[in-house]
Design a protein around this motif. Structure first.
Motif, PDB file in Angstrom:
ATOM      1  N   LEU A 102      78.110   1.282   5.082  1.00 39.97           N
ATOM      2  CA  LEU A 102      78.259   1.799   3.719  1.00 39.97           C
ATOM      3  C   LEU A 102      76.911   2.250   3.164  1.00 39.97           C
ATOM      4  N   SER A 103      75.826   1.538   3.530  1.00 41.68           N
ATOM      5  CA  SER A 103      74.486   1.994   3.143  1.00 41.68           C
ATOM      6  C   SER A 103      74.194   3.352   3.769  1.00 41.68           C
ATOM      7  N   ALA A 104      74.580   3.509   5.045  1.00 40.68           N
ATOM      8  CA  ALA A 104      74.395   4.798   5.709  1.00 40.68           C
ATOM      9  C   ALA A 104      75.259   5.881   5.052  1.00 40.68           C
ATOM     10  N   CYS A 105      76.490   5.524   4.664  1.00 41.54           N
ATOM     11  CA  CYS A 105      77.364   6.479   3.972  1.00 41.54           C
ATOM     12  C   CYS A 105      76.743   6.940   2.658  1.00 41.54           C
ATOM     13  N   LEU A 106      76.112   6.017   1.933  1.00 44.91           N
ATOM     14  CA  LEU A 106      75.462   6.362   0.671  1.00 44.91           C
ATOM     15  C   LEU A 106      74.325   7.350   0.901  1.00 44.91           C
ATOM     16  N   CYS A 107      73.536   7.109   1.943  1.00 44.07           N
ATOM     17  CA  CYS A 107      72.427   8.009   2.257  1.00 44.07           C
ATOM     18  C   CYS A 107      72.942   9.384   2.680  1.00 44.07           C
ATOM     19  N   VAL A 108      74.011   9.416   3.481  1.00 46.38           N
ATOM     20  CA  VAL A 108      74.617  10.685   3.891  1.00 46.38           C
ATOM     21  C   VAL A 108      75.181  11.427   2.679  1.00 46.38           C
ATOM     22  N   LYS A 113      74.924  15.939  -1.168  1.00 44.63           N
ATOM     23  CA  LYS A 113      74.982  16.352  -2.562  1.00 44.63           C
ATOM     24  C   LYS A 113      73.685  17.015  -3.039  1.00 44.63           C
ATOM     25  N   ILE A 114      72.545  16.486  -2.626  1.00 42.30           N
ATOM     26  CA  ILE A 114      71.272  16.950  -3.172  1.00 42.30           C
ATOM     27  C   ILE A 114      70.639  18.035  -2.316  1.00 42.30           C
ATOM     28  N   ALA A 115      70.704  17.896  -0.991  1.00 42.40           N
ATOM     29  CA  ALA A 115      70.046  18.864  -0.108  1.00 42.40           C
ATOM     30  C   ALA A 115      70.668  20.240  -0.253  1.00 42.40           C
ATOM     31  N   ASN A 116      69.854  21.254   0.022  1.00 42.10           N
ATOM     32  CA  ASN A 116      70.294  22.642  -0.147  1.00 42.10           C
ATOM     33  C   ASN A 116      69.985  23.414   1.133  1.00 42.10           C
ATOM     34  N   PHE A 117      71.005  23.572   1.980  1.00 41.79           N
ATOM     35  CA  PHE A 117      70.881  24.359   3.206  1.00 41.79           C
ATOM     36  C   PHE A 117      71.959  25.436   3.211  1.00 41.79           C
ATOM     37  N   ALA A 199      72.113   7.485  11.380  1.00 40.90           N
ATOM     38  CA  ALA A 199      72.629   8.272  10.258  1.00 40.90           C
ATOM     39  C   ALA A 199      71.652   8.282   9.086  1.00 40.90           C
ATOM     40  N   VAL A 200      71.017   7.127   8.819  1.00 41.55           N
ATOM     41  CA  VAL A 200      70.044   7.040   7.725  1.00 41.55           C
ATOM     42  C   VAL A 200      68.826   7.901   8.021  1.00 41.55           C
ATOM     43  N   ILE A 201      68.317   7.842   9.258  1.00 37.64           N
ATOM     44  CA  ILE A 201      67.137   8.634   9.626  1.00 37.64           C
ATOM     45  C   ILE A 201      67.420  10.127   9.461  1.00 37.64           C
ATOM     46  N   CYS A 202      68.537  10.594  10.031  1.00 40.59           N
ATOM     47  CA  CYS A 202      68.873  12.022   9.949  1.00 40.59           C
ATOM     48  C   CYS A 202      69.049  12.470   8.504  1.00 40.59           C
ATOM     49  N   SER A 203      69.777  11.676   7.713  1.00 37.07           N
ATOM     50  CA  SER A 203      70.023  12.050   6.319  1.00 37.07           C
ATOM     51  C   SER A 203      68.739  12.058   5.509  1.00 37.07           C
ATOM     52  N   ALA A 204      67.911  11.032   5.683  1.00 37.21           N
ATOM     53  CA  ALA A 204      66.664  10.931   4.920  1.00 37.21           C
ATOM     54  C   ALA A 204      65.712  12.065   5.272  1.00 37.21           C
ATOM     55  N   LEU A 205      65.576  12.383   6.571  1.00 36.66           N
ATOM     56  CA  LEU A 205      64.664  13.453   6.975  1.00 36.66           C
ATOM     57  C   LEU A 205      65.148  14.815   6.483  1.00 36.66           C
ATOM     58  N   LEU A 206      66.454  15.067   6.600  1.00 32.61           N
ATOM     59  CA  LEU A 206      66.999  16.332   6.099  1.00 32.61           C
ATOM     60  C   LEU A 206      66.808  16.461   4.586  1.00 32.61           C
ATOM     61  N   LEU A 207      67.068  15.366   3.883  1.00 34.78           N
ATOM     62  CA  LEU A 207      66.949  15.387   2.430  1.00 34.78           C
ATOM     63  C   LEU A 207      65.498  15.554   1.985  1.00 34.78           C
ATOM     64  N   LEU A 208      64.597  14.842   2.637  1.00 34.52           N
ATOM     65  CA  LEU A 208      63.180  14.967   2.304  1.00 34.52           C
ATOM     66  C   LEU A 208      62.666  16.380   2.597  1.00 34.52           C
TER      67      LEU A 208
END
Length: 308
Positions: A102-108, A113-117, A199-208
């Motif tokens: 669920l923590s990973a789901c929150l990060c995804v 929602k925030i990232a723009n690709f 999932a957290v690593i991929c989401s965090a890196l993409l978002l950052l």
């Protein structure tokens, strides 16, 4: 040496008890605040659904992990008996895996929602987020339930064979053999940790990367400083979560390695951080959510007025 071990055990239990109950209170606040808002507005958005389930899973995780750790340190003779051990292993495995996923789901969710690709698949996910989130949560819960059932079956098999081979009452020998023979449960835990951490690593890196690129565009175009501050704040929040989750992953792996269980300070630091993470991260989630932050400030101000 026996005195030092006893002192170490009492100190460890005291500290993890404080951390566990503090974390349970923090997550109980999140659950209660979201449920009250749900009753009033008759609706929950996708972010609130994830936070609600995450808060419930963290309460269960802290509760059963505290029971398991306390009994294994102080009263192992009450732990390694049927069906207490199997039930605690089941609920701990279920709540731990659901907490991680669920923590990973929150990060995804934040990433989508925030990232723009401009990728078509990413745009499709952004448009269908509200429909995807319930199914994602359902899949996380059922996957955690399946892992809990497997862990229960493994614990039941190993405990039964160990009790038959060692005899009743020899709890220290049973405890040692359980640590050696429950590698399958550790493997299942490791699978859950790796998948959620990936999932957290991929989401965090993409978002950052997306926020950093957007920040550079705003600086180049001399856009509003308020918007820029918001993006910098989001980047700091995501980076702090990524660092916390990485440290949590390291300590989780260390706690599963049998050789590290003989090193007291490694076990102590692992338990210290693992019990602090759910509460500290939930506090970050509260202060990053305007509704929850206002509710918390209102409650604290009311309590302060009554005390004064």
């Amino acid at each position: 040496q026996q005195s030092n071990v006893t002192t170490y055990g009492d100190t460890t239990v005291a500290i993890i008890t404080l951390e566990a109950f503090a974390g349970m209170w923090i997550n109980a606040f999140i659950v209660c605040a979201l449920c009250i808002g749900w009753v009033k507005k008759k609706i929950l958005n996708s972010n609130e659904k994830i936070l609600l389930l995450l808060g419930c899973s963290r309460i269960c995780y802290l509760c059963f992990s505290w029971v398991y750790s306390s009994l294994s340190i102080t009263y192992p003779n009450y732990l390694y008996v049927q069906p207490t051990f199997q039930l605690i292993v089941f609920f701990q495995s279920f709540s731990n895996c659901s907490n991680l996923w669920l923590s990973a789901c929150l990060c995804v969710f934040y990433c989508i929602k925030i990232a723009n690709f401009r990728n078509r698949f990413f745009i499709y996910l952004k448009e269908k987020t509200n429909r995807i989130v319930p199914w994602l949560l359902l899949a996380s819960v059922f996957s955690a339930l399946a892992i809990g059932i497997i862990a229960y079956d493994i614990a039941d098999t190993n405990l039964g064979s160990n009790n038959n081979s060692t005899g009743q009452g020899n709890f220290s020998k049973v405890s040692n053999q359980m640590d050696e023979n429950v590698f399958q449960i550790y493997f299942i835990y490791g699978f859950g940790f790796v998948t959620s951490f990936t999932a957290v690593i991929c989401s965090a890196l993409l978002l950052l990367f997306s926020l950093w690129r957007h920040k550079c565009k705003m600086q180049k175009n001399s856009m509003n400083s308020v918007s820029m501050d918001a993006h910098i704040k989001a980047m700091k929040s995501i980076l702090s979560f990524f660092i916390m989750y990485s440290i949590n992953f390291i300590f989780l792996i260390l706690s599963l390695i049998p050789s590290t269980k003989e090193v007291y300070y490694v076990v102590f630091l692992s338990l210290l951080y693992l019990y602090a993470f759910p509460g500290v991260h939930s506090l970050i989630l509260i202060f990053s959510n305007p509704k929850l932050e206002k509710t918390l400030i209102r409650i604290v101000s009311c309590v302060k007025c009554k005390v004064c």
